[in-house]
Design a protein around this motif. Structure first.
Motif, PDB file in Angstrom:
ATOM      1  N   ASP A 173       0.966  -1.282  -0.126  1.00 49.22           N
ATOM      2  CA  ASP A 173      -0.022  -0.072  -0.050  1.00 49.22           C
ATOM      3  C   ASP A 173       0.848   1.328   0.159  1.00 49.22           C
ATOM      4  OD1 ASP A 173      -2.305  -1.478  -0.021  1.00 49.22           O
ATOM      5  OD2 ASP A 173      -2.314  -1.661   2.319  1.00 49.22           O
TER       6      ASP A 173
ATOM      7  N   PHE B  99      -9.651  -2.449   3.528  1.00 45.43           N
ATOM      8  CA  PHE B  99      -9.502  -1.317   4.087  1.00 45.43           C
ATOM      9  C   PHE B  99     -11.153  -0.907   4.712  1.00 45.43           C
ATOM     10  CE2 PHE B  99      -6.699  -0.876   0.371  1.00 45.43           C
ATOM     11  CZ  PHE B  99      -5.458  -0.674   1.094  1.00 45.43           C
TER      12      PHE B  99
ATOM     13  N   ARG C  63      -6.521  -5.134   5.997  1.00 48.02           N
ATOM     14  CA  ARG C  63      -5.931  -3.742   6.448  1.00 48.02           C
ATOM     15  C   ARG C  63      -6.976  -3.054   6.894  1.00 48.02           C
ATOM     16  NH1 ARG C  63      -4.393  -5.812   1.338  1.00 48.02           N
ATOM     17  NH2 ARG C  63      -4.174  -3.931   0.145  1.00 48.02           N
TER      18      ARG C  63
END
Lengths: 327, 327
Positions: free
Chosen positions: A273, B231, B263
Motif C-alpha cells: 500500500d 480497507f 488492512r
C-alpha cells in the motif's frame, strides 16, 4: 515443491526437492542464477488453502519468494547477462525464470547485495512504513515491538530511536533481548521466560504503550492491549505466533472494551500500500546505515536443501536476525 | 442507590429506592425537578468496579446519568427558576442538585424537551460522529449497523441513507428489523433467529461490509469481521452484548489475520472527543428532522421506581427505540 498443506507448524517434510532441467526463459523473462533466497513470515499464508492476500501455492507447485540472482539469459531489453537483480518471483531453486517486470537491478556498491532483502528491502520498508505511517508516533512516545530482533523488528527499534521515540523490545531469548538493547531499544522482555507478560510490559513501559508494532499476535498482543494508552495505535504487521494454527480460528481474549475505553486504533498493514514512497524510504534507510545509525544482523543458511528448514526455523523464532539462504 | 455490583446481567435488585428530603443547592448548583431520565449503555460501566472512562459509583452511592428537568432554585447567575435544563449529572431521583456548569438550557420550541436526550443529544451525536468521522464512509459504501433500532442505530441508519450510503441493520426482533427498513435501511437481519449470522450478513451485504458500526461486540462483531472488505473500518461504539459478563474477559474468535489481510482499521469511539463540533452536528440533526428525513422512536417508562427496570430492559435489548423514563 509443496508436498502438503501443513495443518499445524510446518516441517521440512511439507516440501520435496526434485531434480529438473534448467528452465528456459520465454519472451519477457529472465533466467537467473540464484544467489540469495529470503524466507519471510508472509509465506506461511502461501502454503495455506485459506483466503489471503494472494492465491496460495497448489500442492505439487513450486515455492516462490523474494530472492537475488545474477542474470544468465535475458529476454528483456532492460536487463543483460551479469546484472544482479531482485524479484519476489524467485523459485526455491538454483536457477529460476522470473518475469522481467518483477525484477529490479540491485545496487551492490552501496551495500552487499543481500541488504536488498533485508534493511533496504521488504523488511526495512515494512519497519519504516508500519512504524512511521500507520503507527503515526509522536515524539517521546513509547513504542513496543514484538519479534524485536527479527527482520522487521531490528530495523523498527532503531528507526524509533532515530526519531526520538522510546522503543521497548519483546524477543524470545535473553541473548536477543541483550542485542536489542545494543541496537538502541531502551528495555526488553524475554517472552519465553516471562511468567507475567502483562506485568512485565507494564514494568518496561512505565508511561504505558502508545504504539504497538505487532509482529506476532497471540499472548504478546494481549499484554500490549492491556497496557495500551488512550489513543494508542496497534499496527498488525504479522501474526507469526499463529503459524502453528494458521487455518484454525484463533480463540482468546477479545479486547473490544479496551479498544472502546482507550479509543485505540488497530490497523492491518501491508507494505504494497506504500509503494509510491519506497524510493524516499529506502534512501533514508541507506543513509542511516551509512551513518552507522542502523545496524543489522543476518542469519544465513546455506544451500537449496536448507530452504524449507530455514523457513520453519524463522516461523519458530529460532533465527537471530534476518533469515536468508545463500546458494 | 447502588446496592451491589452486578457480576452478570444487572437486575433491578441491584438498586434500592430510599426516601430522602429534597436536597439543597449550594453555591454554583441548581435544584431541579426531574422531567426525564435517560438510561444508556455506558452506565453499565459505572456500576462495575473495573477501570473505565470515569470512576464508578461506589456501593450505597446515588446513580447519576443524563436527564432533563425544570430549575426550581438557582445558585448560578446563568439560570433562573422555570428554565428547562439538560445535564449528565441528574441523580435517579425526583429532585436533584446539579452543578450549573454541567447544565445547558433546552430548546423546547424546535422539538420536545426529551429530543435533547435522543436524536439531538448524546445518541444522535454519537451516531453522527461515529459514522461520519470515525467510520469515514465514501459514497455508496455498505454500512452495517448493530443494535440498529436502538438509540444510536436508528439515527445512524438514517444518516447513512441521507449521505448516499447503503445501510444494513442488525436488530433483535422481526418487528425491529421491519421498522429499520421503514427508516431507510436497505436490508436487515434478526440476529436472534438467525442460524448463520456470517452467511446472513454476506447475503444482506453482497458487496461486503465497508463500515461496521459496532454497538454490541459479541457474535455480531465476528459476523461483520468475517465479511469485511479490504480497507474496511470498524467503529467500536458500544459493547452491549457483553453486559452480562462485564468484568470477565471476553473470550472468542480473534480476527488479527483478518485485520492484517483486509488492512482493516478498528477504532474505539467516545463522543467527548468530538465536543468542539457538537453545535454543527446538532444543527444538521435538527434540520434533517424538520425536513422529515429523520424519524425516531422512544420507549418510555414512567416513574422513579421504573428506572432500574428500564435500564436493565435496555441492556437486554428489550426496548424498542430510545429508552427514556418520564417522571
Amino acid at each position: 515443491m509443496l508436498r502438503s498443506h501443513p495443518t499445524a507448524m510446518p516441517t521440512p517434510d511439507n516440501w520435496t526437492l526434485e531434480d529438473r532441467a534448467i528452465p528456459d526463459a520465454v519472451d519477457g523473462e529472465l533466467l537467473v542464477k540464484t544467489m540469495w533466497l529470503s524466507v519471510d513470515p508472509y509465506m506461511r499464508g502461501r502454503i495455506s488453502p485459506a483466503k489471503n492476500y494472494a492465491a496460495g501455492i497448489p500442492l505439487g507447485g513450486l515455492m516462490k519468494g523474494g530472492g537475488i540472482g545474477e542474470v544468465i539469459a535475458s529476454n528483456s531489453p532492460d536487463f543483460k547477462p551479469g546484472d544482479v537483480v531482485i524479484s519476489d518471483y524467485f523459485g526455491w531453486q538454483p536457477f529460476s525464470t522470473i518475469p522481467a517486470g518483477s525484477a529490479k537491478i540491485v545496487d551492490t556498491v552501496s551495500a552487499p547485495a543481500q541488504a536488498a532483502l533485508s534493511y533496504l528491502g521488504m523488511p526495512g520498508l515494512t519497519a519504516y512504513f508500519s512504524l512511521l505511517k500507520t503507527g503515526a508516533p509522536k515524539e517521546g512516545e513509547t513504542v513496543l515491538i514484538s519479534a524485536a530482533s527479527g527482520a522487521v523488528g531490528q530495523i523498527a527499534g532503531q528507526i524509533a530511536r532515530i526519531r526520538g521515540l522510546d522503543p521497548v523490545a519483546i524477543a524470545g531469548t535473553d541473548t536477543k533481548v541483550a542485542w536489542c538493547k545494543e541496537l538502541g531499544y531502551r528495555a526488553g522482555i524475554n517472552h519465553r521466560t516471562s511468567t507475567d507478560l502483562v506485568g512485565d510490559v507494564a514494568a518496561a513501559c512505565p508511561n504505558g504503550v502508545d504504539v504497538f508494532l505487532d509482529n506476532t499476535a497471540g499472548p504478546l498482543h494481549d499484554a500490549a492491549m492491556l497496557n495500551l494508552n488512550t489513543f494508542g495505535r496497534v499496527v498488525i504487521v504479522g501474526t507469526i505466533a499463529l503459524a502453528d494454527k494458521f487455518d484454525k480460528p484463533d480463540i482468546g481474549m477479545r479486547h473490544l472494551r479496551q479498544t472502546l475505553i482507550t479509543r485505540a486504533r488497530i490497523q492491518g498493514f501491508l507494505l504494497d500500500d506504500f509503494e509510491e514512497d519506497y524510493t524516499n524510504a529506502a534512501a533514508d534507510l541507506l543513509s542511516w546505515h551509512q551513518q552507522g545509525l542502523l545496524k543489522t544482523r543476518e542469519d544465513i543458511a546455506e544451500g537449496i536443501e536448507a530452504v524449507p528448514g530455514a523457513f520453519v526455523r524463522m516461523l519458530k523464532g529460532e533465527n537471530f536476525g534476518k533469515q536468508l539462504v545463500k546458494l
